[in-house]
Design a protein around this motif. Sequence first.
Motif, PDB file in Angstrom:
ATOM      1  N   MET A   1     116.804 -26.092  52.489  1.00  0.00           N
ATOM      2  CA  MET A   1     117.714 -25.637  53.536  1.00  0.00           C
ATOM      3  C   MET A   1     117.373 -26.293  54.866  1.00  0.00           C
ATOM      4  SD  MET A   1     120.323 -23.748  54.164  1.00  0.00           S
ATOM      5  CE  MET A   1     121.144 -22.666  55.326  1.00  0.00           C
ATOM      6  N   ALA A   2     116.064 -26.341  55.202  1.00  0.00           N
ATOM      7  CA  ALA A   2     115.662 -26.920  56.476  1.00  0.00           C
ATOM      8  C   ALA A   2     116.050 -28.385  56.548  1.00  0.00           C
ATOM      9  CB  ALA A   2     114.154 -26.757  56.674  1.00  0.00           C
ATOM     10  N   ASP A   3     115.831 -29.141  55.447  1.00  0.00           N
ATOM     11  CA  ASP A   3     116.146 -30.561  55.444  1.00  0.00           C
ATOM     12  C   ASP A   3     117.629 -30.785  55.685  1.00  0.00           C
ATOM     13  OD1 ASP A   3     113.741 -31.461  52.860  1.00  0.00           O
ATOM     14  OD2 ASP A   3     113.520 -31.193  55.016  1.00  0.00           O
ATOM     15  N   ASN A   4     118.481 -29.882  55.185  1.00  0.00           N
ATOM     16  CA  ASN A   4     119.917 -30.027  55.362  1.00  0.00           C
ATOM     17  C   ASN A   4     120.352 -29.790  56.800  1.00  0.00           C
ATOM     18  OD1 ASN A   4     120.219 -30.553  52.644  1.00  0.00           O
ATOM     19  ND2 ASN A   4     120.616 -28.429  52.111  1.00  0.00           N
ATOM     20  N   ARG A   5     119.568 -29.064  57.563  1.00  0.00           N
ATOM     21  CA  ARG A   5     119.941 -28.769  58.943  1.00  0.00           C
ATOM     22  C   ARG A   5     119.601 -29.923  59.880  1.00  0.00           C
ATOM     23  NH1 ARG A   5     121.585 -23.731  59.557  1.00  0.00           N
ATOM     24  NH2 ARG A   5     121.034 -22.192  57.970  1.00  0.00           N
ATOM     25  N   PHE A   6     118.552 -30.670  59.587  1.00  0.00           N
ATOM     26  CA  PHE A   6     118.146 -31.767  60.457  1.00  0.00           C
ATOM     27  C   PHE A   6     119.010 -32.998  60.206  1.00  0.00           C
ATOM     28  CE2 PHE A   6     114.247 -29.213  60.380  1.00  0.00           C
ATOM     29  CZ  PHE A   6     113.974 -29.149  61.728  1.00  0.00           C
ATOM     30  N   LEU A   7     119.444 -33.624  61.297  1.00  0.00           N
ATOM     31  CA  LEU A   7     120.194 -34.857  61.187  1.00  0.00           C
ATOM     32  C   LEU A   7     119.224 -36.027  61.231  1.00  0.00           C
ATOM     33  CD1 LEU A   7     122.135 -32.646  62.701  1.00  0.00           C
ATOM     34  CD2 LEU A   7     123.668 -34.601  62.792  1.00  0.00           C
ATOM     35  N   SER A   8     119.553 -37.086  60.543  1.00  0.00           N
ATOM     36  CA  SER A   8     118.678 -38.249  60.448  1.00  0.00           C
ATOM     37  C   SER A   8     118.757 -39.066  61.732  1.00  0.00           C
ATOM     38  CB  SER A   8     119.071 -39.114  59.250  1.00  0.00           C
ATOM     39  OG  SER A   8     118.239 -40.260  59.160  1.00  0.00           O
ATOM     40  N   THR A   9     117.682 -39.075  62.492  1.00  0.00           N
ATOM     41  CA  THR A   9     117.613 -39.817  63.743  1.00  0.00           C
ATOM     42  C   THR A   9     116.307 -40.589  63.809  1.00  0.00           C
ATOM     43  OG1 THR A   9     116.671 -37.870  64.847  1.00  0.00           O
ATOM     44  CG2 THR A   9     119.057 -38.198  65.043  1.00  0.00           C
ATOM     45  N   GLU A  10     116.295 -41.600  64.679  1.00  0.00           N
ATOM     46  CA  GLU A  10     115.097 -42.419  64.850  1.00  0.00           C
ATOM     47  C   GLU A  10     114.409 -42.173  66.193  1.00  0.00           C
ATOM     48  OE1 GLU A  10     115.721 -46.566  62.751  1.00  0.00           O
ATOM     49  OE2 GLU A  10     117.486 -46.091  63.974  1.00  0.00           O
ATOM     50  N   GLY A  11     115.183 -41.864  67.224  1.00  0.00           N
ATOM     51  CA  GLY A  11     114.599 -41.712  68.545  1.00  0.00           C
ATOM     52  C   GLY A  11     114.906 -40.397  69.224  1.00  0.00           C
ATOM     53  N   ILE A  12     115.579 -39.491  68.518  1.00  0.00           N
ATOM     54  CA  ILE A  12     115.858 -38.151  69.048  1.00  0.00           C
ATOM     55  C   ILE A  12     115.094 -37.146  68.204  1.00  0.00           C
ATOM     56  CG2 ILE A  12     117.608 -36.410  69.555  1.00  0.00           C
ATOM     57  CD1 ILE A  12     119.680 -38.625  69.702  1.00  0.00           C
ATOM     58  N   ALA A  43     116.880 -42.659  72.185  1.00  0.00           N
ATOM     59  CA  ALA A  43     117.910 -42.703  71.142  1.00  0.00           C
ATOM     60  C   ALA A  43     118.254 -44.154  70.812  1.00  0.00           C
ATOM     61  CB  ALA A  43     119.156 -41.965  71.615  1.00  0.00           C
ATOM     62  N   THR A  44     118.311 -44.454  69.529  1.00  0.00           N
ATOM     63  CA  THR A  44     118.705 -45.795  69.098  1.00  0.00           C
ATOM     64  C   THR A  44     120.226 -45.909  69.111  1.00  0.00           C
ATOM     65  OG1 THR A  44     118.837 -45.153  66.772  1.00  0.00           O
ATOM     66  CG2 THR A  44     116.682 -45.886  67.590  1.00  0.00           C
ATOM     67  N   ASP A  45     120.728 -47.113  68.936  1.00  0.00           N
ATOM     68  CA  ASP A  45     122.175 -47.291  68.854  1.00  0.00           C
ATOM     69  C   ASP A  45     122.748 -46.466  67.710  1.00  0.00           C
ATOM     70  OD1 ASP A  45     122.068 -48.993  71.002  1.00  0.00           O
ATOM     71  OD2 ASP A  45     122.236 -50.836  69.811  1.00  0.00           O
ATOM     72  N   GLY A  46     121.996 -46.387  66.606  1.00  0.00           N
ATOM     73  CA  GLY A  46     122.448 -45.576  65.477  1.00  0.00           C
ATOM     74  C   GLY A  46     122.493 -44.098  65.821  1.00  0.00           C
ATOM     75  N   ASP A  47     121.500 -43.635  66.581  1.00  0.00           N
ATOM     76  CA  ASP A  47     121.497 -42.236  67.020  1.00  0.00           C
ATOM     77  C   ASP A  47     122.704 -41.951  67.903  1.00  0.00           C
ATOM     78  OD1 ASP A  47     119.047 -41.955  65.742  1.00  0.00           O
ATOM     79  OD2 ASP A  47     117.872 -42.167  67.583  1.00  0.00           O
ATOM     80  N   LEU A  48     123.024 -42.871  68.806  1.00  0.00           N
ATOM     81  CA  LEU A  48     124.154 -42.673  69.711  1.00  0.00           C
ATOM     82  C   LEU A  48     125.469 -42.663  68.945  1.00  0.00           C
ATOM     83  CD1 LEU A  48     123.122 -44.930  72.732  1.00  0.00           C
ATOM     84  CD2 LEU A  48     122.717 -42.493  72.392  1.00  0.00           C
ATOM     85  N   PRO A  72     115.693 -40.453  81.425  1.00  0.00           N
ATOM     86  CA  PRO A  72     117.164 -40.489  81.378  1.00  0.00           C
ATOM     87  C   PRO A  72     117.675 -40.677  79.952  1.00  0.00           C
ATOM     88  CG  PRO A  72     116.289 -42.561  82.211  1.00  0.00           C
ATOM     89  CD  PRO A  72     115.126 -41.620  82.132  1.00  0.00           C
ATOM     90  N   CYS A  73     118.707 -39.920  79.603  1.00  0.00           N
ATOM     91  CA  CYS A  73     119.275 -40.000  78.264  1.00  0.00           C
ATOM     92  C   CYS A  73     120.130 -41.252  78.110  1.00  0.00           C
ATOM     93  CB  CYS A  73     120.127 -38.765  77.973  1.00  0.00           C
ATOM     94  SG  CYS A  73     119.159 -37.272  77.709  1.00  0.00           S
ATOM     95  N   ARG A  74     120.006 -41.897  76.985  1.00  0.00           N
ATOM     96  CA  ARG A  74     120.888 -43.016  76.649  1.00  0.00           C
ATOM     97  C   ARG A  74     122.235 -42.475  76.188  1.00  0.00           C
ATOM     98  NH1 ARG A  74     119.840 -47.087  72.505  1.00  0.00           N
ATOM     99  NH2 ARG A  74     121.317 -48.272  73.763  1.00  0.00           N
ATOM    100  N   ARG A  75     123.292 -43.194  76.481  1.00  0.00           N
ATOM    101  CA  ARG A  75     124.635 -42.848  76.024  1.00  0.00           C
ATOM    102  C   ARG A  75     125.292 -44.105  75.457  1.00  0.00           C
ATOM    103  NH1 ARG A  75     123.431 -37.600  76.323  1.00  0.00           N
ATOM    104  NH2 ARG A  75     123.233 -36.799  78.447  1.00  0.00           N
ATOM    105  N   SER A  76     126.180 -43.921  74.507  1.00  0.00           N
ATOM    106  CA  SER A  76     126.917 -45.059  73.956  1.00  0.00           C
ATOM    107  C   SER A  76     127.992 -45.503  74.937  1.00  0.00           C
ATOM    108  CB  SER A  76     127.566 -44.673  72.623  1.00  0.00           C
ATOM    109  OG  SER A  76     128.673 -43.807  72.847  1.00  0.00           O
ATOM    110  N   ASP A  77     128.519 -46.693  74.735  1.00  0.00           N
ATOM    111  CA  ASP A  77     129.590 -47.197  75.597  1.00  0.00           C
ATOM    112  C   ASP A  77     130.848 -46.346  75.483  1.00  0.00           C
ATOM    113  OD1 ASP A  77     127.958 -49.239  76.464  1.00  0.00           O
ATOM    114  OD2 ASP A  77     128.735 -50.699  75.017  1.00  0.00           O
TER     115      ASP A  77
END
Length: 258
Positions: A1-12, A43-48, A72-77
Motif C-alpha cells: 500500500m505504501a509503495d502505491n502511494r509514493f510517486l516515482s521521483t528523482e529529486g523530490i 526536481a529533474t525534468d522528469g519530476d517536473l 527555490p523550486c524548479r518549475r517546467s516551462d
Amino acid sequence: MADNRFLSTEGIHNFRDFGGYTVAGGGRVNTGLLFRSGQHMEATDGDLALVDALGIRTIVDLRGNTERAGFPCRRSDSFTAAVIHYDGETASSPPHEAAAGAGITAEQARQRMLALYTRMPVNPAMISMFGRYFKALDQREGASLVHCFAGKDRTGIAAAMVLQVLGAHHDDIVDEFMLTNEAPTTEVLIRQSVPRMESHYGSIEAGAVRNLMGVRPEYIETYMTQVSQTHGSFDGYIRDIIGVDEPMRERLKARFTG
C-alpha cells in the motif's frame, strides 16, 4: 500500500498521494487530487513533467521567505499552477535547540521536534497557511500539492487536517503521517539536509538524524493533544482556529470523497 502511494521521483523527496483512506459513513478519500511532498529545488525534468501530468493546479508552499530564497523550486516551462505562500517566516528554532557546534544527541533531537509540534498550533504563520490551504481546496479546481522543506512536519499536519475534515479514522491519519519513514527518496533529503545540520550542530548522533529527518507517532500526537487541550478536540481547533466551518466541511467531503 505504501509503495502505491509514493510517486516515482528523482529529486523530490516524499512525493505521495494521500487519498484512498476510508471515511466515516462509507466511501473513501478520492485519489489523484491530494498530493504532498518536500521542496522541488532538485526536481529533474522528469519530476517536473510528472507534476504537470498530475493536473496540479494549486501548490501550497508552507516554507517561509528564507527557505524559499535558499531553496527555490524548479518549475517546467509549461507550469501554470497557482503557488500560495506566506510572506514572512513560518518556522523558528525552539529555545532549547543545541547551540551551534555543540553537537546534538538523539534525545535532544527528539525534544527539539516535540517542541516544534507543541508550538505549531499557535504559530500565526502556520494558522494562516493552513486556512489558506483549505480555502484553496474549497475554491480551486484540479489537483493540489502541499509541501514544505522535507514534506513531513508542516506538510504532515496539513495532510492530517484534511483527512480529519474528510472523516478518516484517527489510526489512518497517524499511519499516513508515519509513511514519511518509508519514502523511497530518503537519499534526496540526506543530501539536502545533513551537510546543513553538520555545519550547525557539529557532531550528530545517528539517532538524532533519524529523529530530525523522520517522524514518530508522538510528534503528531503531541500536536493533537495541544489543540485538544485548548479547543476540546482536533475538529474544534480546525473549526475555530483554521476556519473550516460545517458548510465548508460538507463541500470538501462532497468533492474529495466518494
